[in-house]
Design a protein around this motif. Structure first.
Motif, PDB file in Angstrom:
ATOM      1  N   UNK A 159       0.789  -1.416   0.261  1.00  0.00           N
ATOM      2  CA  UNK A 159       0.348  -0.013  -0.192  1.00  0.00           C
ATOM      3  C   UNK A 159       1.094   1.091   0.090  1.00  0.00           C
ATOM      4  N   UNK A 160       0.898   1.964  -0.922  1.00  0.00           N
ATOM      5  CA  UNK A 160       1.004   3.788  -0.814  1.00  0.00           C
ATOM      6  C   UNK A 160       0.998   4.665  -0.904  1.00  0.00           C
ATOM      7  N   UNK A 161       1.283   5.586  -0.748  1.00  0.00           N
ATOM      8  CA  UNK A 161      -0.370   6.866  -0.344  1.00  0.00           C
ATOM      9  C   UNK A 161       0.658   7.767  -0.769  1.00  0.00           C
ATOM     10  N   UNK A 162       0.776   9.628  -0.842  1.00  0.00           N
ATOM     11  CA  UNK A 162       1.169  10.559  -0.534  1.00  0.00           C
ATOM     12  C   UNK A 162      -0.028  11.595  -0.655  1.00  0.00           C
ATOM     13  N   UNK A 163       0.608  12.447   0.120  1.00  0.00           N
ATOM     14  CA  UNK A 163      -0.187  13.789   0.862  1.00  0.00           C
ATOM     15  C   UNK A 163       0.297  14.669   1.690  1.00  0.00           C
ATOM     16  N   UNK A 164      -0.421  15.350   2.281  1.00  0.00           N
ATOM     17  CA  UNK A 164       0.043  16.458   3.301  1.00  0.00           C
ATOM     18  C   UNK A 164      -0.640  16.135   4.280  1.00  0.00           C
ATOM     19  N   UNK A 165       0.356  15.720   5.784  1.00  0.00           N
ATOM     20  CA  UNK A 165      -0.259  15.627   6.975  1.00  0.00           C
ATOM     21  C   UNK A 165      -1.196  16.785   7.226  1.00  0.00           C
ATOM     22  N   UNK A 166      -2.535  16.784   8.071  1.00  0.00           N
ATOM     23  CA  UNK A 166      -3.216  17.130   8.171  1.00  0.00           C
ATOM     24  C   UNK A 166      -3.797  17.294   9.179  1.00  0.00           C
TER      25      UNK A 166
END
Length: 137
Positions: A64-71
């Motif tokens: 599983x992988x993902x990317x984004x911004x810590x919110x």
């Protein structure tokens, strides 16, 4: 099946092992990959010298992988702590209109990046650490 919204594909962490799942907030992209290493049993008597594989053999894995911004402070802290401790936890990936994949995973990569004029982003990679199950919706 109708098209599904990508925002509904969720990565969730079972924080305590009790089934109390926390969604990893801020992910903009998510992916799930299944792989199986074949076991080659070809020999000199294989028909036409075609490769033969052992049915049901080999090692299976899920990533599983993902990317984004810590919110979200709770999921941010939990992800960082699990990575640095090397802890294996139960994770879920909800695939809208399809089902839920769940099982033990370990965080194998955690990367941070930023542009001078933009937000700090992160990338997360998980590898299965045991049997992974699937439950259809």
């Amino acid at each position: 099946m109708a098209a599904q919204s990508g925002k509904d594909m969720l990565v969730k962490l079972d924080r305590t092992g009790s089934g109390d799942y926390l969604t990893v907030a801020g992910l903009r992209t998510r992916s799930l990959a299944f792989n199986a290493a074949p076991v080659d049993v070809t020999d000199a008597e294989s028909a036409g010298r075609w490769r033969e594989l052992l049915e049901g053999g080999g090692v299976r894995r899920a990533a599983i992988s993902g990317s984004g911004v810590f919110k979200d402070q709770a999921s941010d802290e939990e992800v960082r702590a699990l990575f640095f401790a090397g802890t294996i936890r139960t994770w879920q990936l909800l695939l809208p209109g399809f089902g839920t994949v769940s099982g033990p995973f370990q965080i194998v990569a955690l990367e941070f990046s930023a542009d001078h004029a933009g937000e700090v982003t992160f990338e997360l990679a998980l590898e299965s650490a045991g049997a992974v199950g699937f439950a259809a919706l």
